[in-house]
Structures are given as structure tokens and as C-alpha cells.
Design a protein around this motif. Structure first.
Motif, PDB file in Angstrom:
ATOM      1  N   ASN A  16       0.854  -1.256   0.123  1.00  0.00           N
ATOM      2  CA  ASN A  16      -0.176  -0.143   0.010  1.00  0.00           C
ATOM      3  C   ASN A  16       0.980   1.122  -0.008  1.00  0.00           C
ATOM      4  O   ASN A  16       0.464   2.203  -0.852  1.00  0.00           O
ATOM      5  N   THR A  17       1.927   1.299   0.918  1.00  0.00           N
ATOM      6  CA  THR A  17       2.536   2.596   0.920  1.00  0.00           C
ATOM      7  C   THR A  17       3.514   2.661  -0.209  1.00  0.00           C
ATOM      8  O   THR A  17       3.752   3.902  -0.859  1.00  0.00           O
ATOM      9  N   SER A  18       4.182   1.630  -0.822  1.00  0.00           N
ATOM     10  CA  SER A  18       5.197   1.671  -1.736  1.00  0.00           C
ATOM     11  C   SER A  18       4.460   1.954  -3.039  1.00  0.00           C
ATOM     12  O   SER A  18       5.210   2.972  -3.815  1.00  0.00           O
ATOM     13  N   VAL A  19       3.277   1.651  -3.246  1.00  0.00           N
ATOM     14  CA  VAL A  19       2.275   2.144  -4.440  1.00  0.00           C
ATOM     15  C   VAL A  19       2.128   3.732  -4.266  1.00  0.00           C
ATOM     16  O   VAL A  19       2.401   4.458  -5.171  1.00  0.00           O
ATOM     17  N   ALA A  20       1.642   4.226  -3.361  1.00  0.00           N
ATOM     18  CA  ALA A  20       1.303   5.493  -2.923  1.00  0.00           C
ATOM     19  C   ALA A  20       2.606   6.222  -3.309  1.00  0.00           C
ATOM     20  O   ALA A  20       2.383   7.495  -3.806  1.00  0.00           O
ATOM     21  N   ASP A  21       3.668   6.099  -2.767  1.00  0.00           N
ATOM     22  CA  ASP A  21       4.916   6.745  -2.857  1.00  0.00           C
ATOM     23  C   ASP A  21       5.240   6.722  -4.321  1.00  0.00           C
ATOM     24  O   ASP A  21       5.695   7.900  -4.813  1.00  0.00           O
ATOM     25  N   ALA A  22       5.146   5.623  -5.273  1.00  0.00           N
ATOM     26  CA  ALA A  22       5.520   5.661  -6.300  1.00  0.00           C
ATOM     27  C   ALA A  22       4.680   6.548  -7.257  1.00  0.00           C
ATOM     28  O   ALA A  22       5.331   7.265  -8.106  1.00  0.00           O
ATOM     29  N   PHE A  23       3.428   6.424  -6.959  1.00  0.00           N
ATOM     30  CA  PHE A  23       2.484   7.260  -7.727  1.00  0.00           C
ATOM     31  C   PHE A  23       2.788   8.773  -7.426  1.00  0.00           C
ATOM     32  O   PHE A  23       3.043   9.607  -8.224  1.00  0.00           O
ATOM     33  N   ASN A  24       3.027   9.008  -6.138  1.00  0.00           N
ATOM     34  CA  ASN A  24       3.154  10.489  -5.726  1.00  0.00           C
ATOM     35  C   ASN A  24       4.574  11.037  -6.453  1.00  0.00           C
ATOM     36  O   ASN A  24       4.541  12.334  -6.851  1.00  0.00           O
ATOM     37  N   LEU A  25       5.687   9.972  -6.388  1.00  0.00           N
ATOM     38  CA  LEU A  25       6.684  10.554  -6.764  1.00  0.00           C
ATOM     39  C   LEU A  25       6.650  10.719  -8.513  1.00  0.00           C
ATOM     40  O   LEU A  25       7.142  11.848  -9.150  1.00  0.00           O
ATOM     41  N   THR A  26       6.183   9.907  -9.212  1.00  0.00           N
ATOM     42  CA  THR A  26       6.307   9.596 -10.622  1.00  0.00           C
ATOM     43  C   THR A  26       5.382  10.888 -11.156  1.00  0.00           C
ATOM     44  O   THR A  26       5.746  11.328 -12.142  1.00  0.00           O
ATOM     45  N   TRP A  27       4.232  11.249 -10.900  1.00  0.00           N
ATOM     46  CA  TRP A  27       3.573  12.276 -11.530  1.00  0.00           C
ATOM     47  C   TRP A  27       4.248  13.629 -11.317  1.00  0.00           C
ATOM     48  O   TRP A  27       4.122  14.401 -12.413  1.00  0.00           O
ATOM     49  N   LYS A  28       4.859  13.766 -10.336  1.00  0.00           N
ATOM     50  CA  LYS A  28       5.645  14.994  -9.943  1.00  0.00           C
ATOM     51  C   LYS A  28       6.734  15.102 -10.865  1.00  0.00           C
ATOM     52  O   LYS A  28       7.232  16.053 -11.536  1.00  0.00           O
ATOM     53  N   LEU A  29       7.651  14.091 -10.857  1.00  0.00           N
ATOM     54  CA  LEU A  29       8.650  13.975 -11.679  1.00  0.00           C
ATOM     55  C   LEU A  29       8.430  14.122 -13.300  1.00  0.00           C
ATOM     56  O   LEU A  29       9.076  14.904 -13.994  1.00  0.00           O
ATOM     57  N   ALA A  30       7.543  13.358 -13.570  1.00  0.00           N
ATOM     58  CA  ALA A  30       7.116  13.635 -15.006  1.00  0.00           C
ATOM     59  C   ALA A  30       6.604  15.109 -15.654  1.00  0.00           C
ATOM     60  O   ALA A  30       7.204  15.598 -16.508  1.00  0.00           O
ATOM     61  N   LEU A  31       5.926  15.722 -14.702  1.00  0.00           N
ATOM     62  CA  LEU A  31       6.063  16.858 -14.872  1.00  0.00           C
ATOM     63  C   LEU A  31       7.129  17.987 -14.829  1.00  0.00           C
ATOM     64  O   LEU A  31       7.392  18.945 -15.706  1.00  0.00           O
ATOM     65  N   VAL A  32       7.948  17.788 -13.988  1.00  0.00           N
ATOM     66  CA  VAL A  32       9.034  18.627 -13.937  1.00  0.00           C
ATOM     67  C   VAL A  32      10.073  18.220 -15.208  1.00  0.00           C
ATOM     68  O   VAL A  32      10.513  19.115 -16.069  1.00  0.00           O
ATOM     69  N   LEU A  33      10.006  16.988 -15.546  1.00  0.00           N
ATOM     70  CA  LEU A  33      10.966  16.559 -16.743  1.00  0.00           C
ATOM     71  C   LEU A  33      10.271  16.903 -18.112  1.00  0.00           C
ATOM     72  O   LEU A  33      11.249  17.241 -18.710  1.00  0.00           O
ATOM     73  N   GLN A  34       9.066  17.110 -18.009  1.00  0.00           N
ATOM     74  CA  GLN A  34       8.517  17.667 -19.427  1.00  0.00           C
ATOM     75  C   GLN A  34       8.513  19.106 -19.271  1.00  0.00           C
ATOM     76  O   GLN A  34       8.008  19.629 -20.340  1.00  0.00           O
ATOM     77  N   GLY A  35       8.764  19.614 -18.313  1.00  0.00           N
ATOM     78  CA  GLY A  35       8.985  21.372 -18.444  1.00  0.00           C
ATOM     79  C   GLY A  35       7.534  21.796 -17.998  1.00  0.00           C
ATOM     80  O   GLY A  35       7.451  23.081 -18.214  1.00  0.00           O
ATOM     81  N   ARG A  36       6.939  21.169 -17.373  1.00  0.00           N
ATOM     82  CA  ARG A  36       5.229  21.667 -17.340  1.00  0.00           C
ATOM     83  C   ARG A  36       5.439  22.164 -15.770  1.00  0.00           C
ATOM     84  O   ARG A  36       4.282  22.514 -15.544  1.00  0.00           O
ATOM     85  N   ALA A  37       6.430  21.873 -14.952  1.00  0.00           N
ATOM     86  CA  ALA A  37       6.415  22.366 -13.629  1.00  0.00           C
ATOM     87  C   ALA A  37       7.599  22.543 -13.199  1.00  0.00           C
ATOM     88  O   ALA A  37       8.617  22.325 -13.722  1.00  0.00           O
ATOM     89  N   HIS A  38       7.849  23.542 -12.359  1.00  0.00           N
ATOM     90  CA  HIS A  38       9.159  23.945 -11.692  1.00  0.00           C
ATOM     91  C   HIS A  38       9.583  22.695 -10.913  1.00  0.00           C
ATOM     92  O   HIS A  38       8.979  22.157 -10.173  1.00  0.00           O
ATOM     93  N   ALA A  39      10.958  22.779 -10.832  1.00  0.00           N
ATOM     94  CA  ALA A  39      11.761  21.757 -10.047  1.00  0.00           C
ATOM     95  C   ALA A  39      11.284  21.726  -8.577  1.00  0.00           C
ATOM     96  O   ALA A  39      11.365  20.648  -7.958  1.00  0.00           O
ATOM     97  N   ASN A  40      10.814  22.552  -7.990  1.00  0.00           N
ATOM     98  CA  ASN A  40      10.519  23.126  -6.766  1.00  0.00           C
ATOM     99  C   ASN A  40       9.649  22.164  -6.149  1.00  0.00           C
ATOM    100  O   ASN A  40       8.996  21.865  -5.146  1.00  0.00           O
ATOM    101  N   LEU A  41       8.735  21.425  -7.259  1.00  0.00           N
ATOM    102  CA  LEU A  41       7.559  20.617  -7.049  1.00  0.00           C
ATOM    103  C   LEU A  41       8.008  19.392  -6.356  1.00  0.00           C
ATOM    104  O   LEU A  41       7.129  18.678  -5.474  1.00  0.00           O
ATOM    105  N   MET A  42       9.164  19.201  -6.646  1.00  0.00           N
ATOM    106  CA  MET A  42       9.765  17.778  -5.988  1.00  0.00           C
ATOM    107  C   MET A  42       9.862  17.720  -4.562  1.00  0.00           C
ATOM    108  O   MET A  42       9.781  16.776  -3.665  1.00  0.00           O
ATOM    109  N   GLU A  43       9.867  19.095  -3.966  1.00  0.00           N
ATOM    110  CA  GLU A  43       9.967  19.306  -2.685  1.00  0.00           C
ATOM    111  C   GLU A  43       8.849  18.601  -1.933  1.00  0.00           C
ATOM    112  O   GLU A  43       8.720  18.388  -0.717  1.00  0.00           O
ATOM    113  N   THR A  44       7.468  18.905  -2.749  1.00  0.00           N
ATOM    114  CA  THR A  44       6.271  18.134  -2.007  1.00  0.00           C
ATOM    115  C   THR A  44       6.411  16.860  -1.875  1.00  0.00           C
ATOM    116  O   THR A  44       5.706  16.403  -0.732  1.00  0.00           O
ATOM    117  N   TYR A  45       7.052  16.040  -2.486  1.00  0.00           N
ATOM    118  CA  TYR A  45       7.281  14.615  -2.169  1.00  0.00           C
ATOM    119  C   TYR A  45       7.641  14.519  -0.761  1.00  0.00           C
ATOM    120  O   TYR A  45       6.885  13.453  -0.046  1.00  0.00           O
TER     121      TYR A  45
END
Length: 190
Positions: free
Chosen positions: A17-46
Motif C-alpha cells: 500500500n505504502t510503496s504504490v502510493a509513494d511511487a505514484f506521488n513521486l512519478t507524476w511530479k517527476l514527469a511534470l518537472v521533466l516535461q518542463g510543465r512544472a518547476h523543479a521545486n515541485l519535487m520538494e512536496t514529495y
């Protein structure tokens, strides 16, 4: 990430349960940053969001493991109370992040009806409820409906307002420069 960073017992199946939630939380944020659709500081929310969940999990696990290790744990009311209190957490749908950059409490015009059976709360996962889409009358499960494809999805829970023609304020808001569609549309960068 996930299971590799949490030290807890296997009781209550929290590793998956925890690892799936962790992975989902991290991947959507990482994808937005890598696509240039979000600022890198979004990663701090993880770390802000998931550290809280890890602490709650470890605290629950310490208490649950202690109670679970007793011979008479099935009859122990403290064990039953602890498990009932944590059901939302152990099921994965009771997580609620503390207020933060992405989970600020609602401000007008977003008024939450706290008397609702399950009020919409920023930072809390929706329950997997069955519903009917007004568009085509097809039954759907709220959590299975939107594809997990890196896009944002906007749901409008309009109830009888659609039949009564009271969607004017919603459509006006969505067309405004302050709406989520304007702020997070395909051409915008956050």
C-alpha cells in the motif's frame, strides 16, 4: 522509494500500500518537472507529503505490532479499536496530507460541504465510489475512470444542478483566467 525506505513489519499489508502510493506521488511530479510543465521545486512536496505518511505508518505499526503479539489479541478491545481507527490508513483511502503547497484548504469559490457523506478535502484521496456519468449515463467507478496517463482530470460533481440549469457559475469560472483549465492547461507552465 516505497518499500525500500520504510522500516515496518508486514502486519496489515502496509508495504505494498505504502510503496504504490509513494511511487505514484513521486512519478507524476517527476514527469511534470521533466516535461518542463512544472518547476523543479515541485519535487520538494514529495518529501513533505510522504514523510508524514511514513511517520503515521511507523507509529501505527509500533502500536499494532505490540497489540498483535499478544495471545488474546482477537478479544482485546484496544487491538480492535486501533485497527478500526486505522482502517482508512490501512486500506489506502484514508490518507490525508497535511496542508502544504499542493493541499491548501479550500478558499472561495471552492466551498466544501462538510455535512456531505464524504466531503471533498484537499490532500485526501477520494473513495472508489460507483457513479453514473451525466454525459452518457454509463456506470463508472470514480477511481477507475480517469486513465493514469500523466494528465490532470477535472470532475464536476453537479448532482441535480445539471437538470435545473444551474451550471452557469461553474462554466463562467472554468472560462476565467483563474480557473484550473487556464492555470494548468496544455500551454501553461507552473
Amino acid at each position: 522509494m516505497g518499500d525500500a525506505c520504510h522500516t515496518h513489519s508486514t502486519s496489515a499489508a502496509q508495504g505494498l500500500n505504502t510503496s504504490v502510493a509513494d511511487a505514484f506521488n513521486l512519478t507524476w511530479k517527476l514527469a511534470l518537472v521533466l516535461q518542463g510543465r512544472a518547476h523543479a521545486n515541485l519535487m520538494e512536496t514529495y518529501a513533505l507529503e510522504r514523510r508524514q505518511m511514513a511517520k503515521e505508518l511507523i507509529d501505527f505499526d509500533v502500536q499494532f505490532s505490540h497489540l498483535f503479539s499478544r495471545k488474546d489479541f482477537r478479544e482485546d478491545t484496544q487491538f480492535q479499536d486501533t485497527y478500526k481507527k486505522a482502517q482508512g490508513f490501512t486500506s489506502g483511502v484514508g490518507h490525508q496530507y497535511q496542508p502544504g503547497p499542493l493541499t491548501r484548504p479550500c478558499e472561495a469559490p471552492f466551498v466544501v460541504d462538510c455535512q456531505a457523506v464524504e466531503p471533498l478535502t484537499p490532500g485526501k484521496r477520494l473513495y472508489p465510489v460507483d457513479l453514473y456519468r451525466h454525459l452518457d449515463g454509463i456506470a463508472a467507478n470514480l477511481l477507475n475512470e480517469p486513465p493514469s496517463n500523466g494528465r490532470f482530470h477535472l470532475f464536476a460533481f453537479v448532482g441535480s444542478a445539471i437538470q435545473e440549469g444551474r451550471l452557469g457559475p461553474l462554466t463562467d469560472y472554468l472560462a476565467s483566467p483563474k480557473s484550473a483549465l487556464s492555470c494548468f492547461g496544455a500551454s501553461s507552465q507552473t
